[in-house]
Motif scaffolding. Sequence first.
Motif, PDB file in Angstrom:
ATOM      1  N   CYS A  12       0.844  -1.195   0.000  1.00  0.00           N
ATOM      2  CA  CYS A  12       0.000   0.000   0.000  1.00  0.00           C
ATOM      3  C   CYS A  12       0.882   1.248   0.000  1.00  0.00           C
ATOM      4  N   LEU A  13       1.745   1.351   0.989  1.00  0.00           N
ATOM      5  CA  LEU A  13       2.711   2.451   1.065  1.00  0.00           C
ATOM      6  C   LEU A  13       2.088   3.828   0.812  1.00  0.00           C
ATOM      7  N   LYS A  28      11.942   3.030   4.678  1.00  0.00           N
ATOM      8  CA  LYS A  28      11.175   2.526   3.537  1.00  0.00           C
ATOM      9  C   LYS A  28      11.891   1.376   2.844  1.00  0.00           C
ATOM     10  N   GLY A  29      11.168   0.273   2.736  1.00  0.00           N
ATOM     11  CA  GLY A  29      11.624  -0.857   1.952  1.00  0.00           C
ATOM     12  C   GLY A  29      10.884  -0.877   0.632  1.00  0.00           C
ATOM     13  N   GLU A  30      11.114  -1.890  -0.145  1.00  0.00           N
ATOM     14  CA  GLU A  30      10.476  -1.992  -1.455  1.00  0.00           C
ATOM     15  C   GLU A  30       8.965  -2.162  -1.346  1.00  0.00           C
ATOM     16  N   ALA A  31       8.509  -2.906  -0.341  1.00  0.00           N
ATOM     17  CA  ALA A  31       7.089  -3.238  -0.254  1.00  0.00           C
ATOM     18  C   ALA A  31       6.339  -2.579   0.891  1.00  0.00           C
ATOM     19  N   ALA A 101       3.254 -13.186   4.117  1.00  0.00           N
ATOM     20  CA  ALA A 101       3.776 -14.439   3.570  1.00  0.00           C
ATOM     21  C   ALA A 101       4.021 -14.330   2.072  1.00  0.00           C
ATOM     22  N   MET A 102       3.162 -13.609   1.361  1.00  0.00           N
ATOM     23  CA  MET A 102       3.321 -13.445  -0.087  1.00  0.00           C
ATOM     24  C   MET A 102       4.568 -12.646  -0.434  1.00  0.00           C
ATOM     25  N   VAL A 103       4.860 -11.638   0.375  1.00  0.00           N
ATOM     26  CA  VAL A 103       5.957 -10.730   0.050  1.00  0.00           C
ATOM     27  C   VAL A 103       7.268 -11.126   0.708  1.00  0.00           C
ATOM     28  N   PHE A 104       7.235 -11.507   1.973  1.00  0.00           N
ATOM     29  CA  PHE A 104       8.455 -11.760   2.720  1.00  0.00           C
ATOM     30  C   PHE A 104       8.740 -13.229   2.979  1.00  0.00           C
ATOM     31  N   GLY A 105       7.807 -14.092   2.758  1.00  0.00           N
ATOM     32  CA  GLY A 105       8.013 -15.512   3.016  1.00  0.00           C
ATOM     33  C   GLY A 105       8.404 -15.745   4.462  1.00  0.00           C
ATOM     34  N   ALA A 106       9.453 -16.486   4.675  1.00  0.00           N
ATOM     35  CA  ALA A 106       9.897 -16.842   6.025  1.00  0.00           C
ATOM     36  C   ALA A 106      10.462 -15.662   6.799  1.00  0.00           C
ATOM     37  N   ASP A 107      10.819 -14.559   6.123  1.00  0.00           N
ATOM     38  CA  ASP A 107      11.366 -13.400   6.824  1.00  0.00           C
ATOM     39  C   ASP A 107      10.298 -12.566   7.509  1.00  0.00           C
ATOM     40  N   GLY A 108       9.037 -12.799   7.173  1.00  0.00           N
ATOM     41  CA  GLY A 108       7.956 -12.044   7.805  1.00  0.00           C
ATOM     42  C   GLY A 108       7.741 -12.512   9.227  1.00  0.00           C
ATOM     43  N   PRO A 109       7.007 -11.736   9.973  1.00  0.00           N
ATOM     44  CA  PRO A 109       6.750 -12.114  11.370  1.00  0.00           C
ATOM     45  C   PRO A 109       5.914 -13.371  11.496  1.00  0.00           C
TER      46      PRO A 109
END
Length: 109
Positions: A12-13, A28-31, A101-109
Amino acid sequence: MPYVVTENCIRCLYMDCVSVCPVDCFRKGEAMLVIHPDACIDCGVCEPACPAQAIRRDDDRDGTRWLAFNARFAEEWPRICEKGKPPGDADDWRGRSGKSAMVFGADGP
Protein backbone atom coordinates in the motif's frame (compact mmCIF):
# COMPACT_ATOMS: atom_id res chain seq x y z
CA MET A 1 6.47 2.08 23.83
CA PRO A 2 7.07 2.64 20.14
CA TYR A 3 4.59 2.19 17.38
CA VAL A 4 5.17 -0.40 14.65
CA VAL A 5 4.08 -0.85 11.07
CA THR A 6 2.15 -4.07 10.41
CA GLU A 7 1.07 -6.20 7.48
CA ASN A 8 -1.59 -3.75 6.28
CA CYS A 9 1.15 -1.49 4.92
CA ILE A 10 2.53 -4.11 2.54
CA ARG A 11 2.10 -3.01 -1.08
CA CYS A 12 0.00 0.00 0.00
CA LEU A 13 2.71 2.45 1.07
CA TYR A 14 0.38 5.45 1.34
CA MET A 15 3.00 7.23 3.46
CA ASP A 16 0.61 9.72 5.09
CA CYS A 17 2.26 8.71 8.37
CA VAL A 18 5.63 9.99 7.17
CA SER A 19 4.17 13.49 6.70
CA VAL A 20 3.10 13.79 10.33
CA CYS A 21 6.04 12.15 12.09
CA PRO A 22 7.95 14.81 14.08
CA VAL A 23 11.14 12.72 14.42
CA ASP A 24 11.50 11.02 11.00
CA CYS A 25 11.45 7.50 12.42
CA PHE A 26 10.11 5.81 9.28
CA ARG A 27 12.24 3.62 7.02
CA LYS A 28 11.18 2.53 3.54
CA GLY A 29 11.62 -0.86 1.95
CA GLU A 30 10.48 -1.99 -1.45
CA ALA A 31 7.09 -3.24 -0.25
CA MET A 32 6.37 -1.40 3.02
CA LEU A 33 7.51 1.01 5.70
CA VAL A 34 8.80 0.24 9.18
CA ILE A 35 9.31 2.40 12.26
CA HIS A 36 12.71 2.56 13.92
CA PRO A 37 11.87 1.66 17.54
CA ASP A 38 14.73 3.70 19.02
CA ALA A 39 13.71 6.81 17.08
CA CYS A 40 9.96 6.63 17.80
CA ILE A 41 8.93 8.99 20.60
CA ASP A 42 5.53 7.35 21.06
CA CYS A 43 3.60 10.48 20.15
CA GLY A 44 0.96 8.48 18.27
CA VAL A 45 0.26 10.98 15.48
CA CYS A 46 1.12 8.40 12.82
CA GLU A 47 -1.53 5.87 13.83
CA PRO A 48 -4.65 7.86 12.85
CA ALA A 49 -2.87 9.28 9.78
CA CYS A 50 -2.49 5.83 8.19
CA PRO A 51 -5.32 5.15 5.70
CA ALA A 52 -4.46 1.42 5.67
CA GLN A 53 -4.67 1.18 9.48
CA ALA A 54 -1.25 -0.45 9.45
CA ILE A 55 0.25 1.24 12.52
CA ARG A 56 -0.15 -0.22 15.99
CA ARG A 57 1.39 0.20 19.42
CA ASP A 58 4.06 -2.39 20.04
CA ASP A 59 2.12 -3.74 23.02
CA ASP A 60 -0.99 -4.34 20.92
CA ARG A 61 -1.48 -8.03 19.97
CA ASP A 62 -0.72 -7.43 16.29
CA GLY A 63 1.98 -4.87 17.12
CA THR A 64 3.94 -7.28 19.31
CA ARG A 65 4.25 -9.67 16.37
CA TRP A 66 5.78 -6.93 14.23
CA LEU A 67 8.18 -5.30 16.70
CA ALA A 68 11.23 -7.43 15.87
CA PHE A 69 10.49 -7.13 12.15
CA ASN A 70 10.37 -3.31 12.37
CA ALA A 71 13.55 -3.22 14.46
CA ARG A 72 15.44 -5.49 12.07
CA PHE A 73 14.57 -3.69 8.86
CA ALA A 74 14.81 -0.21 10.41
CA GLU A 75 18.55 -0.87 10.58
CA GLU A 76 18.72 -1.87 6.89
CA TRP A 77 16.24 0.34 5.04
CA PRO A 78 16.78 4.06 4.35
CA ARG A 79 15.07 6.80 6.33
CA ILE A 80 12.12 8.46 4.61
CA CYS A 81 11.25 12.01 5.64
CA GLU A 82 8.68 13.05 3.03
CA LYS A 83 5.56 11.44 1.71
CA GLY A 84 6.11 9.80 -1.65
CA LYS A 85 3.69 8.56 -4.25
CA PRO A 86 2.05 5.23 -3.37
CA PRO A 87 2.14 2.40 -5.90
CA GLY A 88 -0.52 2.55 -8.59
CA ASP A 89 -2.12 -0.65 -7.28
CA ALA A 90 -2.08 0.36 -3.60
CA ASP A 91 -5.86 0.37 -3.31
CA ASP A 92 -5.99 -3.17 -4.73
CA TRP A 93 -3.75 -4.39 -1.88
CA ARG A 94 -5.48 -2.45 0.89
CA GLY A 95 -7.14 -4.76 3.40
CA ARG A 96 -5.83 -8.04 1.96
CA SER A 97 -4.82 -10.61 4.53
CA GLY A 98 -1.80 -12.88 4.27
CA LYS A 99 0.34 -10.26 2.54
CA SER A 100 3.39 -10.84 4.72
CA ALA A 101 3.78 -14.44 3.57
CA MET A 102 3.32 -13.44 -0.09
CA VAL A 103 5.96 -10.73 0.05
CA PHE A 104 8.46 -11.76 2.72
CA GLY A 105 8.01 -15.51 3.02
CA ALA A 106 9.90 -16.84 6.02
CA ASP A 107 11.37 -13.40 6.82
CA GLY A 108 7.96 -12.04 7.81
CA PRO A 109 6.75 -12.11 11.37
